[in-house]
Design a protein around this motif. Structure first.
Motif, PDB file in Angstrom:
ATOM      1  N   ASP A 191      -0.134   8.539   4.248  1.00  0.00           N
ATOM      2  CA  ASP A 191      -0.865   7.409   3.678  1.00  0.00           C
ATOM      3  C   ASP A 191      -1.727   7.938   2.534  1.00  0.00           C
ATOM      4  O   ASP A 191      -2.579   8.815   2.739  1.00  0.00           O
ATOM      5  CB  ASP A 191      -1.755   6.758   4.742  1.00  0.00           C
ATOM      6  CG  ASP A 191      -0.947   6.087   5.856  1.00  0.00           C
ATOM      7  OD1 ASP A 191       0.296   6.068   5.774  1.00  0.00           O
ATOM      8  OD2 ASP A 191      -1.578   5.576   6.803  1.00  0.00           O
ATOM      9  N   GLY A 223      -3.901   1.796  -9.911  1.00  0.00           N
ATOM     10  CA  GLY A 223      -2.993   2.201  -8.839  1.00  0.00           C
ATOM     11  C   GLY A 223      -1.540   2.322  -9.250  1.00  0.00           C
ATOM     12  O   GLY A 223      -1.182   2.182 -10.425  1.00  0.00           O
ATOM     13  N   ARG A 230       0.820  -1.214   0.000  1.00  0.00           N
ATOM     14  CA  ARG A 230       0.000   0.000   0.000  1.00  0.00           C
ATOM     15  C   ARG A 230       0.849   1.257   0.000  1.00  0.00           C
ATOM     16  O   ARG A 230       1.975   1.249   0.489  1.00  0.00           O
ATOM     17  CB  ARG A 230      -0.920  -0.038   1.221  1.00  0.00           C
ATOM     18  CG  ARG A 230      -1.788  -1.317   1.186  1.00  0.00           C
ATOM     19  CD  ARG A 230      -3.007  -1.309   2.056  1.00  0.00           C
ATOM     20  NE  ARG A 230      -3.688  -0.043   2.028  1.00  0.00           N
ATOM     21  CZ  ARG A 230      -3.989   0.653   3.136  1.00  0.00           C
ATOM     22  NH1 ARG A 230      -3.658   0.206   4.333  1.00  0.00           N
ATOM     23  NH2 ARG A 230      -4.628   1.801   3.037  1.00  0.00           N
ATOM     24  N   ASN A 231       0.297   2.330  -0.538  1.00  0.00           N
ATOM     25  CA  ASN A 231       0.960   3.631  -0.584  1.00  0.00           C
ATOM     26  C   ASN A 231       0.828   4.328   0.772  1.00  0.00           C
ATOM     27  O   ASN A 231       0.021   5.234   0.963  1.00  0.00           O
ATOM     28  CB  ASN A 231       0.355   4.486  -1.711  1.00  0.00           C
ATOM     29  CG  ASN A 231       0.876   4.096  -3.067  1.00  0.00           C
ATOM     30  OD1 ASN A 231       1.953   4.518  -3.481  1.00  0.00           O
ATOM     31  ND2 ASN A 231       0.121   3.254  -3.767  1.00  0.00           N
ATOM     32  N   LEU A 232       1.623   3.858   1.724  1.00  0.00           N
ATOM     33  CA  LEU A 232       1.630   4.392   3.086  1.00  0.00           C
ATOM     34  C   LEU A 232       2.799   5.363   3.245  1.00  0.00           C
ATOM     35  O   LEU A 232       3.737   5.364   2.445  1.00  0.00           O
ATOM     36  CB  LEU A 232       1.773   3.247   4.089  1.00  0.00           C
ATOM     37  CG  LEU A 232       0.696   2.159   4.017  1.00  0.00           C
ATOM     38  CD1 LEU A 232       1.026   1.016   4.961  1.00  0.00           C
ATOM     39  CD2 LEU A 232      -0.675   2.746   4.322  1.00  0.00           C
ATOM     40  N   ASP A 240      -3.633   3.363  -4.214  1.00  0.00           N
ATOM     41  CA  ASP A 240      -3.587   1.897  -4.173  1.00  0.00           C
ATOM     42  C   ASP A 240      -4.474   1.293  -5.256  1.00  0.00           C
ATOM     43  O   ASP A 240      -5.423   1.917  -5.722  1.00  0.00           O
ATOM     44  CB  ASP A 240      -4.060   1.381  -2.805  1.00  0.00           C
ATOM     45  CG  ASP A 240      -3.121   1.741  -1.674  1.00  0.00           C
ATOM     46  OD1 ASP A 240      -1.942   2.042  -1.945  1.00  0.00           O
ATOM     47  OD2 ASP A 240      -3.578   1.731  -0.507  1.00  0.00           O
ATOM     48  N   ASN A 241      -4.194   0.044  -5.594  1.00  0.00           N
ATOM     49  CA  ASN A 241      -5.029  -0.709  -6.517  1.00  0.00           C
ATOM     50  C   ASN A 241      -6.399  -0.927  -5.878  1.00  0.00           C
ATOM     51  O   ASN A 241      -6.488  -1.327  -4.719  1.00  0.00           O
ATOM     52  CB  ASN A 241      -4.361  -2.052  -6.836  1.00  0.00           C
ATOM     53  CG  ASN A 241      -5.209  -2.917  -7.727  1.00  0.00           C
ATOM     54  OD1 ASN A 241      -5.969  -3.747  -7.250  1.00  0.00           O
ATOM     55  ND2 ASN A 241      -5.084  -2.718  -9.020  1.00  0.00           N
ATOM     56  N   SER A 242      -7.443  -0.610  -6.631  1.00  0.00           N
ATOM     57  CA  SER A 242      -8.816  -0.816  -6.158  1.00  0.00           C
ATOM     58  C   SER A 242      -9.712  -0.936  -7.386  1.00  0.00           C
ATOM     59  O   SER A 242      -9.274  -0.609  -8.497  1.00  0.00           O
ATOM     60  CB  SER A 242      -9.256   0.353  -5.263  1.00  0.00           C
ATOM     61  OG  SER A 242      -9.237   1.567  -5.990  1.00  0.00           O
ATOM     62  N   ASP A 248      -4.024   6.269   0.274  1.00  0.00           N
ATOM     63  CA  ASP A 248      -4.750   5.073  -0.145  1.00  0.00           C
ATOM     64  C   ASP A 248      -5.417   5.217  -1.512  1.00  0.00           C
ATOM     65  O   ASP A 248      -5.651   4.221  -2.195  1.00  0.00           O
ATOM     66  CB  ASP A 248      -5.762   4.635   0.916  1.00  0.00           C
ATOM     67  CG  ASP A 248      -6.812   5.681   1.231  1.00  0.00           C
ATOM     68  OD1 ASP A 248      -6.616   6.865   0.896  1.00  0.00           O
ATOM     69  OD2 ASP A 248      -7.840   5.295   1.822  1.00  0.00           O
TER      70      ASP A 248
END
Length: 164
Positions: free
Chosen positions: A104, A116, A77-79, A109-111, A106
């Motif tokens: 973070d 993402g 995740r992009n944290l 992120d891939n969703s 989010d």
């Protein structure tokens, strides 16, 4: 692990080759050839991210290799403190440019409906350097927004072995 020495300090990345093998191999090949040395962090957006790996201090873009497959479905995740590949709107367009998340993010992120941005490691030492870069005053230069007024130069990026 990769250690970056910059004009504002140093930081060390731990890369996740198990979850992002294509991305890590690509990034390390750029590191090994000294590609990042002398380039700048050319996009700095406080509260979001810092981006580098593509431009010289004169804002000329350095020629890179062919794009790689986007590994954003790897579960990372992009944290805050993670490093991910920058890309265009084309999903599989990442080459050498990368960004480090300042918080973070989010939404990167891939969703469902959003492929993402592929995270492939994290800052394990020197997060204060990342925060220092994020505080640089920015402006517009040669058609680019959010460019630090004073160049933040990557002096070197080299593989290092972890301390045991």
């Amino acid at each position: 692990m990769v250690r970056f020495e910059t004009s504002l300090g140093s930081f060390t990345l731990e890369l996740d080759a198990a979850k992002a093998p294509i991305t890590v191999e690509n990034f390390l090949s750029y590191v090994d050839e000294g590609f990042f040395d002398g380039l700048i962090f050319h996009r700095v957006i406080p509260g979001f991210m810092i981006q580098g790996g593509g431009f010289a201090p004169d804002m000329s873009q350095k020629e890179n290799r062919a794009p790689i497959r986007n590994e954003a479905t790897n579960g990372l995740r992009n944290l805050r403190g993670t490093i991910a590949m920058a890309r265009t709107n084309e999903i599989n367009s990442a080459t050498a440019q990368f960004f480090i998340n300042l918080k973070d993010n989010d939404f990167l992120d891939n969703s469902p409906g959003n492929f993402g941005y592929a995270v492939f490691g994290k800052v394990v030492e020197g997060i204060e350097t990342i925060d220092r870069i994020a505080k640089e005053r920015t402006g517009r230069r040669k058609g680019h927004d959010d460019v630090p007024v004073t160049d933040v130069v990557i002096q070197s990026a080299k593989r290092v072995t972890p301390a045991t």
